[in-house]
Design a protein around this motif. Structure first.
Motif, short mmCIF file in Angstrom:
data_model
loop_
_atom_site.label_atom_id
_atom_site.label_comp_id
_atom_site.label_asym_id
_atom_site.label_seq_id
_atom_site.Cartn_x
_atom_site.Cartn_y
_atom_site.Cartn_z
N GLU A 150 -15.48 -2.42 6.10
CA GLU A 150 -16.05 -3.39 6.74
C GLU A 150 -15.59 -4.85 5.81
O GLU A 150 -15.71 -4.91 4.76
CB GLU A 150 -17.34 -3.66 6.81
N ILE A 152 -16.55 -8.34 5.30
CA ILE A 152 -17.72 -8.90 5.43
C ILE A 152 -17.31 -10.48 5.61
O ILE A 152 -17.88 -11.11 6.38
CB ILE A 152 -18.64 -8.71 4.21
N THR A 160 -14.56 -10.60 0.83
CA THR A 160 -15.70 -9.72 0.67
C THR A 160 -15.64 -8.65 1.33
O THR A 160 -15.53 -8.65 2.61
CB THR A 160 -16.94 -10.66 0.69
N ARG A 162 -16.48 -4.25 2.09
CA ARG A 162 -17.55 -3.25 2.09
C ARG A 162 -16.79 -1.85 1.96
O ARG A 162 -15.94 -1.55 2.82
CB ARG A 162 -18.83 -3.08 2.97
N ARG A 163 -16.86 -1.09 0.82
CA ARG A 163 -16.28 0.31 0.58
C ARG A 163 -17.05 1.29 0.90
O ARG A 163 -18.25 1.48 0.54
CB ARG A 163 -15.54 0.36 -0.78
N ASN A 164 -16.49 2.45 1.71
CA ASN A 164 -17.36 3.52 2.18
C ASN A 164 -16.91 4.60 1.03
O ASN A 164 -15.75 5.08 1.12
CB ASN A 164 -17.20 3.81 3.44
N TYR A 169 -21.96 3.17 -0.99
CA TYR A 169 -20.99 2.04 -0.64
C TYR A 169 -21.08 1.17 -1.76
O TYR A 169 -21.87 1.06 -2.82
CB TYR A 169 -21.26 1.35 0.56
N GLU A 170 -19.90 0.26 -1.84
CA GLU A 170 -19.97 -0.99 -2.74
C GLU A 170 -19.41 -2.11 -2.13
O GLU A 170 -18.75 -1.89 -1.19
CB GLU A 170 -18.77 -0.44 -3.81
N VAL A 171 -20.00 -3.15 -2.63
CA VAL A 171 -19.49 -4.51 -1.82
C VAL A 171 -18.80 -5.16 -2.89
O VAL A 171 -19.23 -5.27 -4.11
CB VAL A 171 -20.90 -5.32 -1.25
N GLU B 210 -22.33 -5.24 -5.02
CA GLU B 210 -23.46 -4.52 -4.93
C GLU B 210 -22.90 -3.24 -4.70
O GLU B 210 -21.76 -2.66 -4.35
CB GLU B 210 -23.80 -4.88 -3.38
#
Lengths: 304, 342
Positions: A150, A152, A160, A162-164, A169-171, B210
């Motif tokens: 995603e 973001i 920014t 989001r990794r799956n 996950y990791e942002v 995060e």
């Protein structure tokens, strides 16, 4: 805030629908027996770039390295909204491993002005290696964010994302320019637009025109072929329908770093998968036979 | 790249997260041990991070002769660029002949970046590794003791053996579970070699805002019995029958990629080359045709029972027991029989 994006795509054999002999006797892949498709996760990469452009402005350039038939996936990209498409085709690039491929692609991307973002699919279904994206990022000295699901937030200088990672996950916030690899769950690729299809279905690359001319005049009629290709190229170009075609010279590649000689890995042996029929005990689908089987498995301490 | 160094160590990249070693790194030590013994060279683990020295003993216990430990503030949180830089420095200095990585998302993020920087070869997702002499067909030169990197390709229609003659180190990634976990020997020790790596704040390109890691809800690797469903199960509802059988047997639910891709079941359940590799006492394959990637993840099961409507399904060729029939009829009989005997 507008981003110039490059999407790297690959035409791959549809490994789920192989017809006929997958491999030739010399151990190379028989591409003729394999329906060629747009690598699935590369479609997600294209969609990610297109939707970012729709939101923020900018351009989407699609680049593929492959045989002239890869014009099919470039046309498909035009149908879906790409602004510019480029085919990099050169026999000297054949049999490149991921190292040689990323070298060639890094030179190709460097030819493009003001690139902010590079989108790749996470991996291609023919090799499933997921290596070219990170290798390309290293060659271009760019940060890489793999497994992106995603987008973001976008600012002028950072994304920014989001990794799956499968088990979580990791942002991350990454500076531009940046290379991303996109996973299949990131989005649903838009369908081709009818209006764009009508226009771009006539788009052709130079090698396609050469073949068209050879079919028309016979392959020995070199003068006629040259005139025809020249004319058609000019016509198509005037209408924005000429697919740009590059080769290793266009990108100023050192040919010793391309193709087989540029590859660190060599295929030593290819074996078609032949199942050796081992003996198995056939159990009839009856309650009695199944009961006996369960008894046997309990007796030998497999279950229970 | 580094020059061919036949006295070089065999290295395993020891992946750690929050001060815990990833299982796959320990599994790779068992295969690494075999390779190193064949080559008669030491087996080393490369451990990067910050305050991770307590993990060193475990690496020795699982088979490492040496641990190259590189600690740095900037290695506290994994990111591709800093880890790749640090690892390249270690490789350049110590010239291992082989480096193997776990094919986790992180290993698949790191290894290609290292390979590109080293201009070295890398083979993804190997299902086996071996050592053998190898003759280059174009030059007829025989290369001694090369790493054979064996993996399925083209959707599992072929098995390719890849070699790397001279652009060393020879590098490969291997999926979790493919190699057996060695039994730790707590009496084993080794030599700890602490190394400085040069990293700069400017190498930190990405800010991790995060992180969330969820525990896998499915314990496929640890289960003695796995009941797996494939495309032939036909629906998510169909998996309810499999679950009943798994419950009766005290087993876990597995699935083929086809079943996962069709949305019948969550990816955590996937068995195979791109999922989990299992070695249960009993593997029950329901409606699974048996593509090579799936077989790669379960063929070392002690007993395999295949239930399929197709008598020609490839899965039957590796099964010990085969039932040709509709699972909707077969499973209730099986569940009943198990419950009756339990």
């Amino acid at each position: 805030m507008a981003f110039n994006s490059v999407v790297l795509i690959k035409q791959v054999p549809d490994t789920k629908n192989i017809t006929g002999q997958a491999m030739l006797d010399d151990g190379t892949v028989n591409r003729a027996a394999l329906p060629a498709i747009f690598n699935p996760e590369d479609r997600n990469a294209l969609e990610a770039a297109l939707s970012l452009r729709d939101r923020c402005g900018g351009t989407v350039t699609v680049l593929t390295m492959g045989p002239p038939s890869a014009c099919n996936i470039l046309r498909d990209s035009l149908f879906r909204g790409a602004d510019r498409v480029i085919l990099l085709t050169d026999l000297r690039a054949a049999a490149s491993d991921t190292l040689a491929t990323s070298y060639i692609l890094s030179l190709a991307v460097s030819q493009l002005p003001d690139v902010h973002l590079i989108f790749c699919g996470r991996q291609a279904i023919d090799g499933d290696t997921a290596q070219v994206g990170p290798q390309l990022a290293e060659k271009l000295n760019l940060p890489q964010v793999t497994y992106v699901e995603e987008l973001i937030e976008a600012s002028d200088s950072t994304l920014t994302l989001r990794r799956n990672l499968g088990d979580g996950y990791e942002v991350v916030k990454a500076p531009l320019p940046l290379l991303m690899t996109i996973v299949g769950t990131a989005n649903t690729p838009r369908p081709p637009a009818a209006r764009r299809m009508l226009k771009y279905k006539r788009a052709r690359g130079k090698t396609e025109l050469l073949k068209e001319a050879a079919d028309k005049f016979g392959k020995d009629a070199t003068d006629e072929i040259e005139t025809y290709v020249q004319q058609r190229s000019e016509d198509l170009s005037a209408k924005g329908l000429l697919i740009e075609q590059w080769d290793l010279d266009t990108v100023k590649a050192d040919v010793t770093r391309c193709g087989r000689s540029g590859s660190a890995t060599k295929v030593h042996r290819i074996q078609s998968v032949i199942l050796t029929g081992t003996e198995h005990k056939r159990v009839e689908p009856t309650a009695q036979a199944i009961g006996d089987l369960v008894h046997e498995l309990i007796e030998d301490h497999t279950i229970g | 790249m580094i020059e061919v160094n036949r006295n070089g160590d065999v290295w395993v990249f020891a992946q750690q997260h929050n001060g815990k070693l990833n299982d796959v790194s320990l599994e790779l030590l068992s295969k690494g041990r075999e390779l190193a013994d064949q080559l008669k060279v030491p087996l080393a683990a490369a451990l990067l991070g910050q305050n991770v020295e307590p993990l060193v003993q475990s690496l020795f216990h699982h088979g490492a002769d040496k641990v190259y430990l590189a600690e740095h503030d900037l290695l506290e949180t994994y990111q591709a660029n800093t880890y790749a830089k640090a690892l390249c420095q270690l490789i350049t200095r110590h010239k291992p002949q082989i480096v193997i990585y776990g094919a986790t998302p992180r290993g698949r993020d790191l290894a290609p970046r290292v390979a590109s920087a080293m201009k070295a070869g890398l083979t993804a997702d190997c299902t086996d590794l071996d050592i053998s002499d190898n003759t280059d067909p174009s030059t007829k030169v025989t290369h001694k003791n090369l790493l054979l990197q064996i993996r399925p390709a083209f959707g599992g229609n072929i098995i390719a053996t890849i070699v790397n003659y001279d652009r060393w180190p020879q590098m490969a990634t291997v999926r979790e579970g493919v190699m057996a976990m060695p039994t730790p020997d707590t009496s084993r020790t080794g030599s700890l070699i602490k190394k400085n790596v040069e990293l700069d704040q400017a190498d930190v390109l990405i800010e991790v805002i995060e992180k969330s890691q969820r525990e896998k809800r499915v314990n496929l690797k640890g289960s003695r019995i796995v009941v797996s469903g494939g495309a032939g199960v036909g629906s998510a509802e169909g998996f309810a029958l499999l679950r009943d059988l798994a419950n009766a047997l005290g087993g876990e639910i597995g699935a083929s990629r086809a079943a996962v891709d069709s949305g019948f079941i969550n990816k955590d359940h996937q068995v195979g080359q791109t999922g989990t590799t299992v070695r249960p006492a009993l593997y029950i394959a329901v409606g699974i045709s048996g593509a090579v990637q799936h077989r790669a993840g379960m063929q070392e099961s002690a007993k395999i029972l295949a239930i399929n409507t197709d008598p020609e399904a490839p899965i039957l060729s590796i099964a010990h027991y085969g039932i040709v029939g509709d699972y909707k009829q077969v499973l209730p009989s099986l569940i009943k029989a198990v419950k009756a005997r339990a």
